[in-house]
Design a protein around this motif. Structure first.
Motif, short mmCIF file in Angstrom:
data_model
loop_
_atom_site.label_atom_id
_atom_site.label_comp_id
_atom_site.label_asym_id
_atom_site.label_seq_id
_atom_site.Cartn_x
_atom_site.Cartn_y
_atom_site.Cartn_z
N GLU A 1 0.86 -1.18 0.00
CA GLU A 1 0.00 0.00 0.00
C GLU A 1 0.90 1.23 0.00
OE1 GLU A 1 -2.74 -0.23 3.23
OE2 GLU A 1 -3.66 -2.10 2.51
N ARG A 2 0.69 2.12 -0.99
CA ARG A 2 1.54 3.29 -1.15
C ARG A 2 0.69 4.54 -1.38
NH1 ARG A 2 7.02 1.83 -2.24
NH2 ARG A 2 7.38 4.07 -1.97
N VAL A 3 1.30 5.71 -1.19
CA VAL A 3 0.65 6.99 -1.43
C VAL A 3 1.23 7.60 -2.70
CG1 VAL A 3 0.21 9.31 -0.54
CG2 VAL A 3 0.29 7.36 1.03
N ILE A 4 0.38 8.00 -3.63
CA ILE A 4 0.83 8.58 -4.89
C ILE A 4 1.40 9.98 -4.66
CG2 ILE A 4 0.08 9.45 -7.15
CD1 ILE A 4 -1.99 7.21 -7.19
N GLU A 5 2.59 10.22 -5.23
CA GLU A 5 3.19 11.55 -5.19
C GLU A 5 2.88 12.31 -6.48
OE1 GLU A 5 7.29 12.63 -3.53
OE2 GLU A 5 7.66 12.52 -5.72
N SER A 6 3.00 11.63 -7.64
CA SER A 6 2.74 12.31 -8.90
C SER A 6 2.43 11.27 -9.98
CB SER A 6 3.93 13.16 -9.33
OG SER A 6 5.07 12.34 -9.56
N VAL A 7 1.78 11.74 -11.05
CA VAL A 7 1.46 10.91 -12.21
C VAL A 7 1.93 11.65 -13.45
CG1 VAL A 7 -0.36 9.83 -13.57
CG2 VAL A 7 -0.53 9.86 -11.07
N ASP A 8 2.69 10.97 -14.31
CA ASP A 8 3.18 11.55 -15.56
C ASP A 8 2.49 10.82 -16.71
OD1 ASP A 8 4.59 12.32 -17.84
OD2 ASP A 8 6.48 12.52 -16.75
N LEU A 9 1.48 11.46 -17.30
CA LEU A 9 0.74 10.81 -18.38
C LEU A 9 1.60 10.62 -19.63
CD1 LEU A 9 -2.73 12.59 -18.12
CD2 LEU A 9 -2.09 10.33 -17.26
N ALA A 10 2.48 11.59 -19.92
CA ALA A 10 3.32 11.49 -21.12
C ALA A 10 4.27 10.30 -21.05
CB ALA A 10 4.10 12.79 -21.32
N GLN B 1 -4.67 10.53 -8.36
CA GLN B 1 -4.39 11.85 -7.81
C GLN B 1 -3.27 11.79 -6.76
OE1 GLN B 1 -5.91 14.60 -8.93
NE2 GLN B 1 -7.08 13.32 -10.37
N PRO B 2 -2.42 12.84 -6.69
CA PRO B 2 -1.43 12.92 -5.61
C PRO B 2 -2.11 12.85 -4.24
CG PRO B 2 -0.95 14.55 -7.30
CD PRO B 2 -2.31 13.95 -7.65
N GLY B 3 -1.49 12.13 -3.33
CA GLY B 3 -2.04 11.95 -2.00
C GLY B 3 -2.98 10.76 -1.88
N GLN B 4 -3.28 10.11 -2.99
CA GLN B 4 -4.22 8.97 -2.99
C GLN B 4 -3.51 7.69 -2.54
OE1 GLN B 4 -5.93 8.28 -6.84
NE2 GLN B 4 -7.58 6.99 -6.04
N TRP B 5 -4.18 6.94 -1.67
CA TRP B 5 -3.67 5.64 -1.23
C TRP B 5 -4.09 4.57 -2.24
CZ3 TRP B 5 -0.52 3.88 2.62
CH2 TRP B 5 -0.19 4.79 3.64
N VAL B 6 -3.14 3.71 -2.61
CA VAL B 6 -3.44 2.62 -3.53
C VAL B 6 -2.72 1.36 -3.06
CG1 VAL B 6 -3.75 4.16 -5.52
CG2 VAL B 6 -1.49 3.15 -5.06
N HIS B 7 -3.22 0.22 -3.50
CA HIS B 7 -2.52 -1.05 -3.32
C HIS B 7 -1.96 -1.41 -4.69
CE1 HIS B 7 -2.60 -5.27 -1.26
NE2 HIS B 7 -1.41 -4.96 -1.73
#
Length: 234
Positions: free
Chosen positions: A162-171, A206-212
Motif C-alpha cells: 500500500e503506497r501513497v501517490i506523489e505524482s502521475v506523468d501521463l506522457a 491523484q497525488p495523495g491517494q492511497w493505492v494497493h
C-alpha cells in the motif's frame, strides 16, 4: 562444441538470475495479479517507452521437479511453456521477445484457480491447480510468469504494498509514490505497460491517494519497474 557453448551460456544466465533474485525478490514471491485468460481487457499504456538494448538469449535451462534429467517429452513441454511465457510477457510489457531471456521452469500445484497471483477484489475457485512457475529475465533482472497445465498464464509481480501517490506523468506513463522511511525495495517510480491492470484510468489517479500496487523487478534501462496491478484504497 556448440553444445558446450549453449551449456556455458545457460550457466552464466542462471548465475545472473540467481544474483538478481537475491537483490530483487525470491523465486517464490508473494505474487498478486488478476491476469490470466479470463477475458479481462488490460489497460493500455499511454506514451512510448524508451527503447531497450538488445540482449542475447541463452539456451533454456530445463529444471524437472525433484532434479534429475527430464525425459524428452518433459523437456519439450517445458520449452513450449517457456516460449509461450515469453510471448505473454512481451505482450504485457511491450518489450520484444528477443529481449526477454529464458530461465527456469518449476512444476508446482497452485492453491487456487488464480495460479497463486490473487489480487484484491478477484474471486478465485478454491481448487488445486497443477501448473508451472516460470522465471524469465529482462536485462538480467528476474520476471515471473505463472501458468496452468491448461495453458492459462498470469503475470506475477515481485512486490506489492500500500503506497501513497506523489505524482502521475501521463506522457511517460509513470506513477511515482511518496518515499518511505527506511528500506524501500519496491522503489518509487513505476511504469504502466500494455498489460498493467488499473482499476481506474491513469489520468484519474491523484497525488495523495492511497493505492494497493503490485510491481515487477526494475528494468535497468527504464530506471523503473512495471505496474502489474493497481487498486485504489477507500
Amino acid at each position: 562444441m556448440v553444445r558446450s557453448v549453449a551449456v556455458l551460456l545457460a550457466a552464466v544466465f542462471a548465475g545472473v538470475l540467481a544474483v538478481a533474485l537475491a537483490g530483487c525478490a525470491s523465486s517464490d514471491p508473494p505474487p498478486r495479479s488478476p491476469f490470466g485468460d479470463d477475458g479481462a481487457t488490460p489497460a493500455v499504456s499511454q506514451g512510448t517507452p524508451r527503447p531497450l538494448p538488445t540482449f542475447p538469449a541463452p539456451t533454456v535451462e530445463v529444471t524437472p521437479p525433484g532434479g534429475g534429467t527430464p525425459s524428452l517429452a518433459d523437456e519439450a513441454e517445458r520449452e513450449r511453456v517457456t516460449a509461450e511465457a515469453i510471448s505473454r510477457l512481451a505482450e504485457w510489457t511491450g518489450i520484444p521477445e528477443t529481449e526477454i531471456q529464458p530461465g527456469s521452469v518449476e512444476a508446482v500445484e497452485w492453491p487456487s484457480a488464480c495460479l497463486g497471483v490473487d489480487a484484491p477484489g478477484i474471486a478465485c475457485a478454491d481448487v488445486i491447480t497443477p501448473g508451472y512457475r516460470i522465471t524469465l529475465g529482462i536485462q538480467g533482472e528476474p520476471q515471473y510468469v505463472h501458468a496452468s497445465r491448461e495453458d492459462r498464464y498470469a503475470w506475477a509481480p515481485a512486490f506489492d504494498a500500500e503506497r501513497v501517490i506523489e505524482s502521475v506523468d501521463l506522457a511517460a506513463s509513470t506513477v511515482t509514490f511518496e518515499p518511505l522511511t527506511g528500506s524501500d525495495e519496491m522503489g518509487r517510480e513505476h511504469r504502466v505497460a500494455p498489460g498493467s491492470q488499473l482499476d481506474i484510468p491513469l489520468r484519474d489517479l491523484q497525488p495523495g491517494q492511497w493505492v494497493h500496487v503490485a510491481t515487477t523487478c526494475e528494468v535497468p534501462s527504464l530506471g523503473a519497474t512495471f505496474v502489474v496491478w493497481l487498486v485504489p484504497l477507500e
